[in-house]
Design a protein around this motif. Structure first.
Motif, PDB file in Angstrom:
ATOM      1  N   ARG A  51      41.823  58.179 -52.597  1.00 29.88           N
ATOM      2  CA  ARG A  51      42.338  58.012 -50.959  1.00 29.88           C
ATOM      3  C   ARG A  51      42.003  59.187 -50.311  1.00 29.88           C
ATOM      4  NH1 ARG A  51      47.796  54.722 -50.433  1.00 29.88           N
ATOM      5  NH2 ARG A  51      47.459  53.173 -52.134  1.00 29.88           N
ATOM      6  N   LEU A  52      40.950  60.069 -50.566  1.00 31.31           N
ATOM      7  CA  LEU A  52      40.625  61.135 -49.743  1.00 31.31           C
ATOM      8  C   LEU A  52      39.539  60.556 -48.590  1.00 31.31           C
ATOM      9  CD1 LEU A  52      39.637  63.753 -52.400  1.00 31.31           C
ATOM     10  CD2 LEU A  52      41.867  63.560 -51.279  1.00 31.31           C
ATOM     11  N   PRO A  53      39.700  61.027 -47.515  1.00 30.11           N
ATOM     12  CA  PRO A  53      38.907  60.708 -46.410  1.00 30.11           C
ATOM     13  C   PRO A  53      37.441  61.172 -46.395  1.00 30.11           C
ATOM     14  CG  PRO A  53      40.444  62.464 -45.551  1.00 30.11           C
ATOM     15  CD  PRO A  53      40.809  62.122 -46.898  1.00 30.11           C
ATOM     16  N   MET A  54      36.683  60.673 -47.263  1.00 33.32           N
ATOM     17  CA  MET A  54      35.507  61.500 -47.542  1.00 33.32           C
ATOM     18  C   MET A  54      34.243  60.593 -46.684  1.00 33.32           C
ATOM     19  SD  MET A  54      35.618  61.932 -51.790  1.00 33.32           S
ATOM     20  CE  MET A  54      35.478  60.316 -51.907  1.00 33.32           C
ATOM     21  N   LEU A  55      33.446  61.617 -46.311  1.00 32.09           N
ATOM     22  CA  LEU A  55      32.282  61.110 -45.498  1.00 32.09           C
ATOM     23  C   LEU A  55      31.128  61.986 -45.877  1.00 32.09           C
ATOM     24  CD1 LEU A  55      31.243  59.324 -43.365  1.00 32.09           C
ATOM     25  CD2 LEU A  55      31.724  61.104 -41.599  1.00 32.09           C
ATOM     26  N   PRO A  56      29.900  61.366 -46.536  1.00 30.15           N
ATOM     27  CA  PRO A  56      28.678  62.139 -46.677  1.00 30.15           C
ATOM     28  C   PRO A  56      28.275  62.671 -45.335  1.00 30.15           C
ATOM     29  CG  PRO A  56      28.760  60.041 -47.601  1.00 30.15           C
ATOM     30  CD  PRO A  56      29.745  59.941 -46.844  1.00 30.15           C
ATOM     31  N   VAL A  57      27.836  63.789 -45.381  1.00 19.67           N
ATOM     32  CA  VAL A  57      27.403  64.486 -44.179  1.00 19.67           C
ATOM     33  C   VAL A  57      26.062  65.549 -44.372  1.00 19.67           C
ATOM     34  CG1 VAL A  57      27.715  66.022 -42.177  1.00 19.67           C
ATOM     35  CG2 VAL A  57      29.321  64.239 -42.639  1.00 19.67           C
ATOM     36  N   SER A  58      25.038  65.660 -43.916  1.00 18.37           N
ATOM     37  CA  SER A  58      23.932  66.610 -44.054  1.00 18.37           C
ATOM     38  C   SER A  58      24.714  68.027 -43.396  1.00 18.37           C
ATOM     39  CB  SER A  58      22.721  66.258 -43.336  1.00 18.37           C
ATOM     40  OG  SER A  58      21.849  67.224 -43.592  1.00 18.37           O
ATOM     41  N   PHE A  59      24.893  69.004 -44.301  1.00 21.18           N
ATOM     42  CA  PHE A  59      25.308  70.213 -43.716  1.00 21.18           C
ATOM     43  C   PHE A  59      24.212  70.938 -43.063  1.00 21.18           C
ATOM     44  CE2 PHE A  59      29.436  71.451 -46.154  1.00 21.18           C
ATOM     45  CZ  PHE A  59      29.872  70.112 -46.004  1.00 21.18           C
ATOM     46  N   ALA A  60      22.811  70.730 -43.374  1.00 24.24           N
ATOM     47  CA  ALA A  60      21.876  71.429 -42.902  1.00 24.24           C
ATOM     48  C   ALA A  60      21.606  70.975 -41.242  1.00 24.24           C
ATOM     49  CB  ALA A  60      20.652  70.913 -43.410  1.00 24.24           C
ATOM     50  N   GLU A  61      21.970  69.840 -41.111  1.00 25.85           N
ATOM     51  CA  GLU A  61      21.987  69.140 -39.596  1.00 25.85           C
ATOM     52  C   GLU A  61      23.105  70.122 -38.795  1.00 25.85           C
ATOM     53  OE1 GLU A  61      22.334  64.922 -39.522  1.00 25.85           O
ATOM     54  OE2 GLU A  61      20.311  64.896 -40.852  1.00 25.85           O
ATOM     55  N   HIS A  62      24.040  70.400 -39.604  1.00 26.42           N
ATOM     56  CA  HIS A  62      25.192  71.110 -38.748  1.00 26.42           C
ATOM     57  C   HIS A  62      24.926  72.672 -38.695  1.00 26.42           C
ATOM     58  CE1 HIS A  62      27.850  67.892 -37.932  1.00 26.42           C
ATOM     59  NE2 HIS A  62      27.492  67.194 -38.670  1.00 26.42           N
ATOM     60  N   GLY A  63      23.663  73.043 -39.198  1.00 29.08           N
ATOM     61  CA  GLY A  63      23.332  74.720 -39.088  1.00 29.08           C
ATOM     62  C   GLY A  63      24.129  75.447 -40.206  1.00 29.08           C
ATOM     63  N   ILE A  64      24.429  74.959 -41.182  1.00 28.50           N
ATOM     64  CA  ILE A  64      24.975  75.748 -42.237  1.00 28.50           C
ATOM     65  C   ILE A  64      24.094  76.451 -43.036  1.00 28.50           C
ATOM     66  CG2 ILE A  64      26.538  76.025 -44.525  1.00 28.50           C
ATOM     67  CD1 ILE A  64      28.237  73.772 -42.993  1.00 28.50           C
ATOM     68  N   ALA A  65      23.891  77.614 -43.184  1.00 23.57           N
ATOM     69  CA  ALA A  65      22.986  78.500 -44.004  1.00 23.57           C
ATOM     70  C   ALA A  65      22.977  78.362 -45.326  1.00 23.57           C
ATOM     71  CB  ALA A  65      22.927  79.967 -43.890  1.00 23.57           C
ATOM     72  N   GLY A  66      22.008  77.841 -45.967  1.00 22.28           N
ATOM     73  CA  GLY A  66      22.115  77.743 -47.479  1.00 22.28           C
ATOM     74  C   GLY A  66      22.806  76.453 -47.683  1.00 22.28           C
ATOM     75  N   ALA A  67      22.648  75.370 -47.219  1.00 25.43           N
ATOM     76  CA  ALA A  67      23.254  74.071 -46.922  1.00 25.43           C
ATOM     77  C   ALA A  67      23.198  73.332 -48.291  1.00 25.43           C
ATOM     78  CB  ALA A  67      22.861  73.132 -45.898  1.00 25.43           C
ATOM     79  N   GLY A  68      22.149  73.696 -48.989  1.00 24.91           N
ATOM     80  CA  GLY A  68      22.042  72.981 -50.296  1.00 24.91           C
ATOM     81  C   GLY A  68      23.059  73.123 -51.337  1.00 24.91           C
ATOM     82  N   SER A  69      23.685  74.375 -51.035  1.00 29.26           N
ATOM     83  CA  SER A  69      24.600  74.928 -52.142  1.00 29.26           C
ATOM     84  C   SER A  69      25.936  74.618 -51.822  1.00 29.26           C
ATOM     85  CB  SER A  69      24.404  76.422 -52.444  1.00 29.26           C
ATOM     86  OG  SER A  69      23.157  76.826 -52.842  1.00 29.26           O
ATOM     87  N   SER A  70      26.232  74.233 -50.451  1.00 32.17           N
ATOM     88  CA  SER A  70      27.608  73.861 -50.064  1.00 32.17           C
ATOM     89  C   SER A  70      28.218  72.671 -50.781  1.00 32.17           C
ATOM     90  CB  SER A  70      27.970  73.775 -48.776  1.00 32.17           C
ATOM     91  OG  SER A  70      27.141  75.262 -48.002  1.00 32.17           O
ATOM     92  N   LEU A  71      29.326  72.586 -50.779  1.00 31.14           N
ATOM     93  CA  LEU A  71      29.929  71.393 -51.565  1.00 31.14           C
ATOM     94  C   LEU A  71      30.493  70.275 -50.615  1.00 31.14           C
ATOM     95  CD1 LEU A  71      31.337  72.886 -54.690  1.00 31.14           C
ATOM     96  CD2 LEU A  71      29.372  71.460 -54.641  1.00 31.14           C
ATOM     97  N   TRP A  72      31.797  70.916 -49.880  1.00 30.41           N
ATOM     98  CA  TRP A  72      32.616  69.851 -49.075  1.00 30.41           C
ATOM     99  C   TRP A  72      33.171  71.010 -48.038  1.00 30.41           C
ATOM    100  CZ3 TRP A  72      33.737  68.992 -54.562  1.00 30.41           C
ATOM    101  CH2 TRP A  72      34.687  69.879 -54.820  1.00 30.41           C
TER     102      TRP A  72
END
Length: 283
Positions: A146-167
């Protein structure tokens, strides 16, 4: 308009690619990244319907699906289908990131055009007047858990090293009276291959382990939000399913006094978080 005028009325609802059983009121397998596809089929003898409504033969009617979600303020509608008689279908797609809680679907037939002057005082006289309505409610149940989960591209939100972030736990508002399902979103990094595999194969042992860890971290971050809130009070009776109710519930897992939990957390946050892990892990 009498309900028997609209015949062979049926709903076809799919959760992602999985059809929902006919008449089912609970979408047990819905997750926060599954779009919902809706088709409403119906048949109507237009000539008889206009006669019953005391409208002229050149009047027109239209069918539409209206969807509302208890967790969001959005109202979504299908395109209006002009009724021409016989069997017809209306379609609506609901994006997963715009629905939570209980979904209310409403099929309506309304007046699109009056035609010539309407003489009967009992006939609908305004465009948009609803002459037929039927609804259906579906409770959405998120898996995992029941977690309000939503897949989002972190790269599109300007997070550096986005491929290593989890949530990322994102609060859309800190209004404690707001709906928790609308206020709390757990964004999953679609750029991370581990997260992608978890979403693609949620029943695998590896995914179940990740989801368990995700649940514990989710509660830890909610605790941090609760203890950092200047307005939260355990003496306030917040509405169920509100943000205040959820944050208060997390604090109450660790004690009956907000001040006490805040004091213990400031002295040894690791110990308090370990206690929270044991509470969450026991559920």
């Amino acid at each position: 308009m009498p309900t028997d005028e609209v015949t062979a009325l049926s709903w076809d609802v799919s959760v992602g690619e999985t059809p929902l059983a006919d008449g089912a009121a609970l979408a047990e397998d819905w997750t926060y990244y599954d779009d919902i596809y809706i088709k409403c089929s119906y048949a109507l003898n237009l000539t008889d319907a206009l006669l019953r409504l005391r409208l002229p033969p050149d009047a027109s009617l239209g069918a539409v699906i209206i969807a509302r979600s208890s967790g969001t303020p959005l109202i979504m509608t299908s395109e209006v289908m002009e009724i021409r008689g016989g069997r017809q279908h209306v379609y609506l797609t609901l994006p997963a990131d715009q629905i939570t809680g209980t979904l209310t679907l409403e099929f309506q037939i309304s007046v699109l055009g009056i035609g010539h002057a309407v003489e009967s005082p009992f006939a609908p006289k305004r465009l948009g007047n609803t002459v037929f309505r039927v609804d259906r409610k579906i409770v959405l149940e998120g898996t995992a858990p029941r977690l309000p989960m939503l897949p989002v591209s972190f790269a599109e939100h300007g997070i550096a090293g986005a491929g290593s972030s989890l949530w990322w736990l994102r609060l859309t508002t800190r209004d404690l009276a707001a709906s928790a399902s609308a206020a709390i979103w757990l964004w999953l990094n679609a750029d991370n291959p581990l997260i992608s595999r978890m979403l693609e194969e949620p029943d695998s042992p590896e995914s179940e382990a990740w989801l368990r860890f995700l649940q514990i971290d989710f509660m830890r971050q909610l605790l941090r939000e609760a203890l950092g809130s200047e307005e939260l009070s355990l003496q306030t009776d917040y509405p169920e399913e509100s943000l205040g109710y959820v944050l208060s519930s997390v604090v109450r897992l660790l004690g009956e006094s907000l001040d006490q939990v805040q004091q213990r957390y400031s002295e040894d946050p690791g110990r308090v978080e370990a206690e929270l892990q044991s509470k969450v892990g026991a559920k």
